[in-house]
Design a protein around this motif. Sequence first.
Motif, PDB file in Angstrom:
ATOM      1  N   PHE A  30     -59.401  -0.311   0.684  1.00 26.91           N
ATOM      2  CA  PHE A  30     -58.632   0.543   1.582  1.00 26.91           C
ATOM      3  C   PHE A  30     -57.701   1.440   0.767  1.00 26.91           C
ATOM      4  O   PHE A  30     -57.014   0.979  -0.141  1.00 26.91           O
ATOM      5  CB  PHE A  30     -57.793  -0.283   2.553  1.00 26.91           C
ATOM      6  N   ASP A  31     -57.683   2.741   1.110  1.00 30.19           N
ATOM      7  CA  ASP A  31     -56.836   3.653   0.352  1.00 30.19           C
ATOM      8  C   ASP A  31     -56.019   4.593   1.240  1.00 30.19           C
ATOM      9  O   ASP A  31     -55.476   5.600   0.755  1.00 30.19           O
ATOM     10  CB  ASP A  31     -57.674   4.456  -0.645  1.00 30.19           C
ATOM     11  N   TYR A  32     -55.951   4.288   2.508  1.00 33.18           N
ATOM     12  CA  TYR A  32     -55.189   5.137   3.423  1.00 33.18           C
ATOM     13  C   TYR A  32     -54.702   4.262   4.565  1.00 33.18           C
ATOM     14  O   TYR A  32     -55.495   3.522   5.151  1.00 33.18           O
ATOM     15  CB  TYR A  32     -56.076   6.268   3.938  1.00 33.18           C
ATOM     16  N   PHE A  33     -53.411   4.331   4.860  1.00 31.71           N
ATOM     17  CA  PHE A  33     -52.810   3.394   5.805  1.00 31.71           C
ATOM     18  C   PHE A  33     -51.976   4.167   6.825  1.00 31.71           C
ATOM     19  O   PHE A  33     -50.800   4.423   6.618  1.00 31.71           O
ATOM     20  CB  PHE A  33     -51.949   2.362   5.064  1.00 31.71           C
ATOM     21  N   ILE A  48     -47.384   8.307  11.336  1.00 29.77           N
ATOM     22  CA  ILE A  48     -47.045   8.451   9.928  1.00 29.77           C
ATOM     23  C   ILE A  48     -48.105   7.711   9.130  1.00 29.77           C
ATOM     24  O   ILE A  48     -48.727   6.775   9.640  1.00 29.77           O
ATOM     25  CB  ILE A  48     -45.624   7.884   9.658  1.00 29.77           C
ATOM     26  N   ALA A  49     -48.330   8.127   7.880  1.00 32.10           N
ATOM     27  CA  ALA A  49     -49.361   7.485   7.066  1.00 32.10           C
ATOM     28  C   ALA A  49     -48.908   7.437   5.616  1.00 32.10           C
ATOM     29  O   ALA A  49     -48.050   8.223   5.185  1.00 32.10           O
ATOM     30  CB  ALA A  49     -50.680   8.232   7.189  1.00 32.10           C
ATOM     31  N   ILE A  50     -49.521   6.516   4.857  1.00 31.35           N
ATOM     32  CA  ILE A  50     -49.163   6.354   3.454  1.00 31.35           C
ATOM     33  C   ILE A  50     -50.410   6.061   2.633  1.00 31.35           C
ATOM     34  O   ILE A  50     -51.388   5.498   3.153  1.00 31.35           O
ATOM     35  CB  ILE A  50     -48.108   5.227   3.283  1.00 31.35           C
ATOM     36  N   ARG A  51     -50.365   6.465   1.387  1.00 29.81           N
ATOM     37  CA  ARG A  51     -51.421   6.101   0.445  1.00 29.81           C
ATOM     38  C   ARG A  51     -50.871   5.024  -0.487  1.00 29.81           C
ATOM     39  O   ARG A  51     -49.658   4.930  -0.689  1.00 29.81           O
ATOM     40  CB  ARG A  51     -51.862   7.322  -0.363  1.00 29.81           C
ATOM     41  N   PRO A  52     -51.711   4.245  -1.145  1.00 29.55           N
ATOM     42  CA  PRO A  52     -51.232   3.110  -1.951  1.00 29.55           C
ATOM     43  C   PRO A  52     -50.550   3.489  -3.251  1.00 29.55           C
ATOM     44  O   PRO A  52     -50.038   2.603  -3.950  1.00 29.55           O
ATOM     45  CB  PRO A  52     -52.514   2.299  -2.204  1.00 29.55           C
ATOM     46  N   ASP A  53     -50.498   4.781  -3.580  1.00 25.19           N
ATOM     47  CA  ASP A  53     -49.836   5.157  -4.826  1.00 25.19           C
ATOM     48  C   ASP A  53     -48.327   5.362  -4.657  1.00 25.19           C
ATOM     49  O   ASP A  53     -47.620   5.660  -5.619  1.00 25.19           O
ATOM     50  CB  ASP A  53     -50.475   6.415  -5.426  1.00 25.19           C
ATOM     51  N   VAL A  54     -47.833   5.200  -3.429  1.00 26.55           N
ATOM     52  CA  VAL A  54     -46.389   5.263  -3.183  1.00 26.55           C
ATOM     53  C   VAL A  54     -45.948   3.984  -2.469  1.00 26.55           C
ATOM     54  O   VAL A  54     -46.736   3.368  -1.761  1.00 26.55           O
ATOM     55  CB  VAL A  54     -45.972   6.496  -2.367  1.00 26.55           C
ATOM     56  N   SER A  55     -44.699   3.602  -2.661  1.00 22.62           N
ATOM     57  CA  SER A  55     -44.223   2.350  -2.067  1.00 22.62           C
ATOM     58  C   SER A  55     -43.475   2.572  -0.753  1.00 22.62           C
ATOM     59  O   SER A  55     -43.258   1.633   0.000  1.00 22.62           O
ATOM     60  CB  SER A  55     -43.307   1.621  -3.044  1.00 22.62           C
ATOM     61  N   LYS A  68     -48.493  -3.030  -2.565  1.00 21.94           N
ATOM     62  CA  LYS A  68     -49.905  -3.092  -2.932  1.00 21.94           C
ATOM     63  C   LYS A  68     -50.301  -4.480  -3.442  1.00 21.94           C
ATOM     64  O   LYS A  68     -51.373  -4.980  -3.108  1.00 21.94           O
ATOM     65  CB  LYS A  68     -50.213  -2.035  -4.006  1.00 21.94           C
ATOM     66  N   SER A  69     -49.451  -5.105  -4.246  1.00 19.11           N
ATOM     67  CA  SER A  69     -49.809  -6.407  -4.821  1.00 19.11           C
ATOM     68  C   SER A  69     -49.931  -7.484  -3.741  1.00 19.11           C
ATOM     69  O   SER A  69     -50.772  -8.379  -3.827  1.00 19.11           O
ATOM     70  CB  SER A  69     -48.786  -6.830  -5.876  1.00 19.11           C
TER      71      SER A  69
END
Lengths: 111, 115
Positions: A30-33, A48-55, A68-69
Motif C-alpha cells: 500500500f502506498d496511498y492512504f 485528506i490523504a497521505i503517502r508513506p514518505d511523510v509522517s 510506517k514501521s
Amino acid sequence: QQQVKQSPQSLIVQKGGISIINCAYENTAFDYFPWYQQFPGKGPALLIAIRPDVSEKKEGRFTISFNKSAKQFSLHIMDSQPGDSATYFCAAGAGSYQLTFGKGTKLSVIP
Amino acid sequence: GAGVSQSPRYKVAKRGQDVALRCDPISGHVSLFWYQQALGQGPEFLTYFQNEAQLDKSGLPSDRFFAERPEGSVSTLKIQRTQQEDSAVYLCASSSRGHAPGELFFGEGSRLTVL
C-alpha cells in the motif's frame, strides 16, 4: 481477510473536542492512504490523504498521522463541530486506483 | 453534469429478478469504479474500467454480476437472478489521470433491496 482494520466503530465527542480514529493495515505494498467522509444517503467524499514518505499531513482541522514501521495511520479532527458528524472511512491503495476501505467509524459530535 | 450521477437511487426487486444500475461519470473521467456497500460496512471493490476496457473485475461476487462501459462513458452494472444477499448500496466512482491515485469521486449510490 480484512486488509484495513479501523477503530473505533463509533465515537461520541463533545463540540470543541478532538476526534481520533485509528487504522492499521497489513499489505506493505500500500502506498496511498486516503480518508473519506460519508453523510447519510450520500457517497463518500475524499477528506485528506497521505503517502508513506511523510509522517504527518495537516489540512485545516484535519490531520493524518502515519507510522510506517507500525503500519498504522490515524485521523485527528481538532475542534470537532456538530457538522463533522458523519461516518469516516480510512482506505489504502497500492499503485492502481483500487482502494481497500476500513469498516468505518460513525462520529457524533454533541453540542 | 457536475458530479457522478447514478440511477435509480432506489430499487426494490423480487428475488430472481434481473436489475440494471446506471452510472454517469464526471465528463472526461477516464477511470470508473463500482463498489458495493453493505449496511454499516465500508465500500468493497467490484470492478474497474479505464475508458471502455474492463481492467479488473476481481471483486465481482459471482457470475451473476456483469458490468459494461461500451463507449467509455456511461456504465451499467447488471445483476441477474438477484438474491437477498445482493441487497446493498452500489456506488459508482470516477477519476482521471489529473487526480492522485485513490482520489475517487463517488456518486450517491443506488440502494438495492431484494425481497
